[in-house]
Scaffold this active site. Structure first.
Site, PDB file in Angstrom:
ATOM      1  N   VAL A 254       0.841  -1.204   0.000  1.00 48.38           N
ATOM      2  CA  VAL A 254       0.000   0.000   0.000  1.00 48.38           C
ATOM      3  C   VAL A 254       0.878   1.256   0.000  1.00 48.38           C
ATOM      4  O   VAL A 254       0.598   2.237  -0.692  1.00 48.38           O
ATOM      5  CB  VAL A 254      -0.975  -0.002   1.197  1.00 48.38           C
TER       6      VAL A 254
ATOM      7  N   SER B  39      13.972  -1.875   7.147  1.00 48.54           N
ATOM      8  CA  SER B  39      14.100  -1.244   5.808  1.00 48.54           C
ATOM      9  C   SER B  39      15.198  -0.197   5.772  1.00 48.54           C
ATOM     10  O   SER B  39      15.366   0.524   4.793  1.00 48.54           O
ATOM     11  CB  SER B  39      12.765  -0.594   5.427  1.00 48.54           C
TER      12      SER B  39
ATOM     13  N   CYS C 256     -10.923  -1.942   2.926  1.00 43.89           N
ATOM     14  CA  CYS C 256     -11.096  -1.874   1.468  1.00 43.89           C
ATOM     15  C   CYS C 256     -12.482  -2.370   1.026  1.00 43.89           C
ATOM     16  O   CYS C 256     -13.155  -1.724   0.215  1.00 43.89           O
ATOM     17  CB  CYS C 256     -10.016  -2.682   0.766  1.00 43.89           C
TER      18      CYS C 256
ATOM     19  N   GLY D 151      -4.665  -8.301  -0.706  1.00 44.61           N
ATOM     20  CA  GLY D 151      -5.155  -7.753   0.564  1.00 44.61           C
ATOM     21  C   GLY D 151      -4.385  -8.312   1.751  1.00 44.61           C
ATOM     22  O   GLY D 151      -4.288  -7.669   2.795  1.00 44.61           O
TER      23      GLY D 151
ATOM     24  N   HIS E 264     -10.916  -6.518  -5.498  1.00 39.59           N
ATOM     25  CA  HIS E 264     -11.950  -7.220  -4.726  1.00 39.59           C
ATOM     26  C   HIS E 264     -13.272  -7.123  -5.494  1.00 39.59           C
ATOM     27  O   HIS E 264     -13.601  -6.063  -6.032  1.00 39.59           O
ATOM     28  CB  HIS E 264     -12.155  -6.566  -3.358  1.00 39.59           C
TER      29      HIS E 264
ATOM     30  N   ASN F  34      -8.341  -3.126  -4.758  1.00 39.66           N
ATOM     31  CA  ASN F  34      -8.328  -3.077  -3.283  1.00 39.66           C
ATOM     32  C   ASN F  34      -7.137  -2.309  -2.720  1.00 39.66           C
ATOM     33  O   ASN F  34      -7.166  -1.795  -1.611  1.00 39.66           O
ATOM     34  CB  ASN F  34      -8.335  -4.502  -2.710  1.00 39.66           C
TER      35      ASN F  34
HETATM   36  C1  2RA Z   1      -7.791  -8.060   3.216  1.00 38.71           C
HETATM   37  N1  2RA Z   1      -9.256  -6.185   3.672  1.00 38.71           N
HETATM   38  O1  2RA Z   1      -8.217  -8.034   2.075  1.00 38.71           O
HETATM   39  C2  2RA Z   1      -8.175  -6.994   4.222  1.00 38.71           C
HETATM   40  C3  2RA Z   1      -7.013  -6.165   4.635  1.00 38.71           C
HETATM   41  N2  2RA Z   1      -6.413  -5.492   3.549  1.00 38.71           N
HETATM   42  O2  2RA Z   1      -7.023  -8.936   3.645  1.00 38.71           O
END
Ligand code: 2RA
Length: 335
Positions: free
Chosen positions: A14, A40, A130, A161, A243, A316
């Site tokens: 992200v 990092s 998301c 995700g 998604h 997503n």
């Molecule tokens: C997932 N919405 O898709 C949750 C967290 N990003 O795993």
């Protein structure tokens, strides 16, 4: 004017999408300050063609920052977001840490931009989950026009995700399957390739998962409506990005499929893709890398008086996280 922007979790999926989206939207950035964990240290991130060294996340890393965009997990947000706010930054947090805090607004700019005003209480704004974001971008115009009594949603959520490890696991399982070698799994409790796992985040005593209850609770907070009924089944599917959601709603007043289609065609952030006879409906592979929330398969639910079914797809990592976060920040200076 231009703004000093910190991205916390800059080396994650992200975080990387935030850097890219800041550029795509020509966000006026003066200084970009990538922050990440000690792990990092020494890494750089690419922003607008420049390699910028990642700085280690500490409580005094936010001096002079105007916007601090967090996507580094709930623990990091709980530990560092208040310090960023205390340093004078507007914090937009992607984690679940603050979403249900009554003093912290939970915002989808197309849905409840007015809620941003409450950020002054704690200096923090929470980005919803998301799967909640894309659902409400599609439903809000209908909610405003005819009211919604109940939402039944099944989600088909991409492995991105979960993160980079899940993307790698899916690729490896597909590779092993084609090679005829034994498939293994570490990230998920079962094989994800060629499977659907009705299990995202942990299970609760009521038999739902946290992911499903996020959709229930966040919907009620964002719409500021404790009367709306929501039930969700969140499913992990072998898709990399995007998604998809099958949504059934019961509206308070009658609205036809044609009226919904007309309404959503004008809705902010929505793209109607709905000509099934021509095989035209929203697809994850089309949504990937793009900003809109796509809606199709709009039809009346003939099993009840005031029912509508919709198919809603969005990237997503973008609208579900990075884009929504940046759109919230944009509210502070867009006219
Ligand atoms: C997932 N919405 O898709 C949750 C967290 N990003 O795993």
């Amino acid at each position: 004017p231009a703004y000093n922007v910190a991205v916390v979790g800059a080396t994650g999926a992200v975080g990387g999408a935030m850097l890219e989206t800041l550029s795509r939207r020509r966000f006026p950035v003066a200084e970009l300050r990538p922050l990440a964990s000690q792990r990092s240290k020494g890494k750089t991130v690419n922003f607008q063609g420049k390699q910028i060294p990642v700085q280690v996340l500490t409580k005094d890393a936010f001096a002079g920052i105007d916007f601090a965009l967090f996507s580094a997990g709930a623990a990091r947000s709980l530990e560092f977001a208040p310090a960023a706010a205390a340093a004078g930054a507007v914090v937009v947090d992607n984690s679940s840490a603050f979403r249900m805090d009554p003093d912290i607004p939970l915002v989808v700019p197309e849905v409840n931009p007015q809620a941003i005003a409450d950020y002054t209480k704690r200096g923090i704004i929470a980005n919803p989950n998301c799967s909640t974001i894309q659902m409400l971008v599609a439903l809000k115009p209908i909610y405003d026009r005819v009211g919604i009594k109940r939402i039944v949603v099944s989600t088909y959520q991409a492995v991105s995700g979960t993160g980079a490890s899940a993307i790698q696991e899916l690729k490896q399982q597909v590779h092993d399957y084609v090679a005829g070698t034994k498939l293994s799994h570490q990230v998920y409790p079962h094989q994800i390739a060629f499977n659907c796992l009705p299990h995202i985040d942990s299970f609760l005593d009521n038999g739902y998962t946290k992911e499903e209850m996020k959709m229930v609770n966040e919907t009620r907070k964002i719409l500021d409506d404790q009367s709306i009924g929501v039930t969700a089944t969140a499913v992990r599917v072998p898709v990399f990005y995007g998604h998809s959601e099958a949504i059934n709603i019961e509206t308070r007043e009658k609205i036809s499929a044609a009226q919904v289609k007309e309404l959503l065609s004008q809705a902010p952030g929505v793209e109607v893709v709905d000509d099934p006879q021509q095989f035209s409906y929203p697809l994850a592979t089309v949504a990937e890398g793009t900003f809109p929330t796509y809606v199709g398969r709009i039809r009346e639910d003939e099993s009840i008086a005031n029912g509508i079914n919709l198919w809603v797809v969005a990237d997503n990592i973008l609208k579900g996280a990075a884009l929504n976060t940046i759109q919230i920040a944009e509210q502070f200076f867009s006219d």
